[in-house]
Design an enzyme around this catalytic site. Structure first.
Site, short mmCIF file in Angstrom:
data_model
loop_
_atom_site.label_atom_id
_atom_site.label_comp_id
_atom_site.label_asym_id
_atom_site.label_seq_id
_atom_site.Cartn_x
_atom_site.Cartn_y
_atom_site.Cartn_z
N LYS A 125 -37.31 -2.49 11.28
CA LYS A 125 -36.30 -1.76 10.51
C LYS A 125 -36.73 -0.32 10.18
O LYS A 125 -37.92 0.02 10.29
CB LYS A 125 -36.01 -2.53 9.21
CG LYS A 125 -35.36 -3.90 9.46
CD LYS A 125 -34.97 -4.55 8.14
CE LYS A 125 -34.25 -5.86 8.38
NZ LYS A 125 -33.75 -6.46 7.12
N TYR B 225 -24.11 -6.42 10.88
CA TYR B 225 -24.24 -7.32 9.72
C TYR B 225 -22.87 -7.82 9.23
O TYR B 225 -22.72 -8.12 8.04
CB TYR B 225 -24.97 -6.60 8.59
CG TYR B 225 -26.48 -6.58 8.76
CD1 TYR B 225 -27.22 -7.77 8.76
CD2 TYR B 225 -27.19 -5.38 8.88
CE1 TYR B 225 -28.60 -7.77 8.88
CE2 TYR B 225 -28.58 -5.38 9.01
CZ TYR B 225 -29.27 -6.58 9.01
OH TYR B 225 -30.65 -6.58 9.12
N ASN C 236 -37.31 -4.85 4.14
CA ASN C 236 -38.25 -5.94 4.40
C ASN C 236 -38.83 -5.90 5.82
O ASN C 236 -39.16 -6.93 6.40
CB ASN C 236 -37.61 -7.29 4.06
CG ASN C 236 -36.36 -7.58 4.88
OD1 ASN C 236 -35.90 -6.72 5.62
ND2 ASN C 236 -35.83 -8.77 4.74
N HIS D 3 -36.31 -7.85 11.06
CA HIS D 3 -35.18 -8.78 11.09
C HIS D 3 -35.38 -9.73 12.25
O HIS D 3 -35.94 -9.35 13.28
CB HIS D 3 -33.86 -8.02 11.29
CG HIS D 3 -32.72 -8.91 11.66
ND1 HIS D 3 -31.98 -9.60 10.71
CD2 HIS D 3 -32.22 -9.29 12.87
CE1 HIS D 3 -31.08 -10.34 11.33
NE2 HIS D 3 -31.20 -10.17 12.64
N GLU E 8 -26.32 -11.19 18.44
CA GLU E 8 -27.17 -10.04 18.08
C GLU E 8 -27.80 -9.39 19.31
O GLU E 8 -27.92 -8.17 19.39
CB GLU E 8 -28.24 -10.48 17.09
CG GLU E 8 -27.62 -10.87 15.75
CD GLU E 8 -28.66 -11.28 14.70
OE1 GLU E 8 -29.86 -11.33 15.02
OE2 GLU E 8 -28.24 -11.56 13.56
P1 CMP Z 1 -32.27 -9.61 7.31
O1 CMP Z 1 -33.14 -10.71 7.79
O2 CMP Z 1 -32.09 -8.42 8.19
O3 CMP Z 1 -30.83 -10.21 6.98
C1 CMP Z 1 -29.96 -9.61 6.05
C2 CMP Z 1 -30.63 -8.56 5.24
O4 CMP Z 1 -30.01 -8.28 4.02
C3 CMP Z 1 -32.02 -9.03 4.83
O5 CMP Z 1 -32.87 -9.10 5.92
C4 CMP Z 1 -32.37 -8.00 3.79
O6 CMP Z 1 -32.73 -6.76 4.36
C5 CMP Z 1 -31.01 -7.87 3.11
N1 CMP Z 1 -30.90 -8.75 1.95
C6 CMP Z 1 -30.85 -10.08 1.92
N2 CMP Z 1 -30.72 -10.55 0.66
C7 CMP Z 1 -30.69 -9.46 -0.12
C8 CMP Z 1 -30.57 -9.27 -1.52
N3 CMP Z 1 -30.46 -10.30 -2.36
N4 CMP Z 1 -30.59 -8.00 -1.96
C9 CMP Z 1 -30.68 -6.97 -1.11
N5 CMP Z 1 -30.79 -7.10 0.24
C10 CMP Z 1 -30.81 -8.33 0.72
#
Ligand code: CMP
Length: 139
Positions: free
Chosen positions: A10, A50, A113, A116, A127
């Site tokens: 990311k 998304y 984070n 993904h 995806e």
């Molecule tokens: P990802 O695995 O890319 O899937 C959806 C993304 O949304 C997740 O990683 C985070 O980057 C984001 N995400 C998921 N839950 C939350 C949350 N509670 N608050 C903010 N971002 C979130």
């Protein structure tokens, strides 16, 4: 079962110089990369990717973040690769991620984070096709 999954490094991780660190861990764990490129999504593209999260309270912030800078998208292939890569990433919330996982070691935020990964074969198919055509994936 042989599977494919979509992996993303990311924008937070690209910005922090963590591309090599993530790829090193994929290779060390025998997760084979069969396609890879850098993308800089615009907001609409991030929203399309998304789309399943449209109703979530974090959708606006997430799609703004994912379109804030370049990301690296990859296709990984192998036996049970969806689960194996998810294990290597760790839980979405880095505070709940297991020791030694990518998110536990590098994530700074539940949203930023680092990586993904697709969560099931059906989402992986969507995806992967969002970023790659069949000629861009090596056999
Ligand atoms: P990802 O695995 O890319 O899937 C959806 C993304 O949304 C997740 O990683 C985070 O980057 C984001 N995400 C998921 N839950 C939350 C949350 N509670 N608050 C903010 N971002 C979130």
């Amino acid at each position: 079962m042989k599977e494919r999954t979509l992996a993303i490094i990311k924008p937070d991780a690209v910005e922090r110089g963590l591309i090599g660190e993530v790829i090193k861990r994929l290779e060390a764990n025998d997760l084979k990369i069969v396609a890879m490129k850098m993308v800089y999504m615009n907001k609409a593209q991030a929203e399309g990717f998304y789309a399943v999260h449209t109703e979530r309270p974090f959708f606006e912030s997430l799609t703004t973040f994912m379109s804030s800078g370049p990301a690296v998208v990859m296709v990984l292939e192998g036996e049970n690769v969806i689960g194996r890569y998810r294990e290597l990433m760790g839980a979405t919330n880095y505070k709940e991620a297991a020791e030694g996982t990518i998110r536990r070691e590098f994530a700074t935020d539940i949203e930023k984070n680092v990586v993904h990964g697709s969560d099931a074969p059906e989402t992986a198919a969507f995806e992967i096709s969002y970023f790659f055509n069949s000629f861009e994936i090596v056999d």
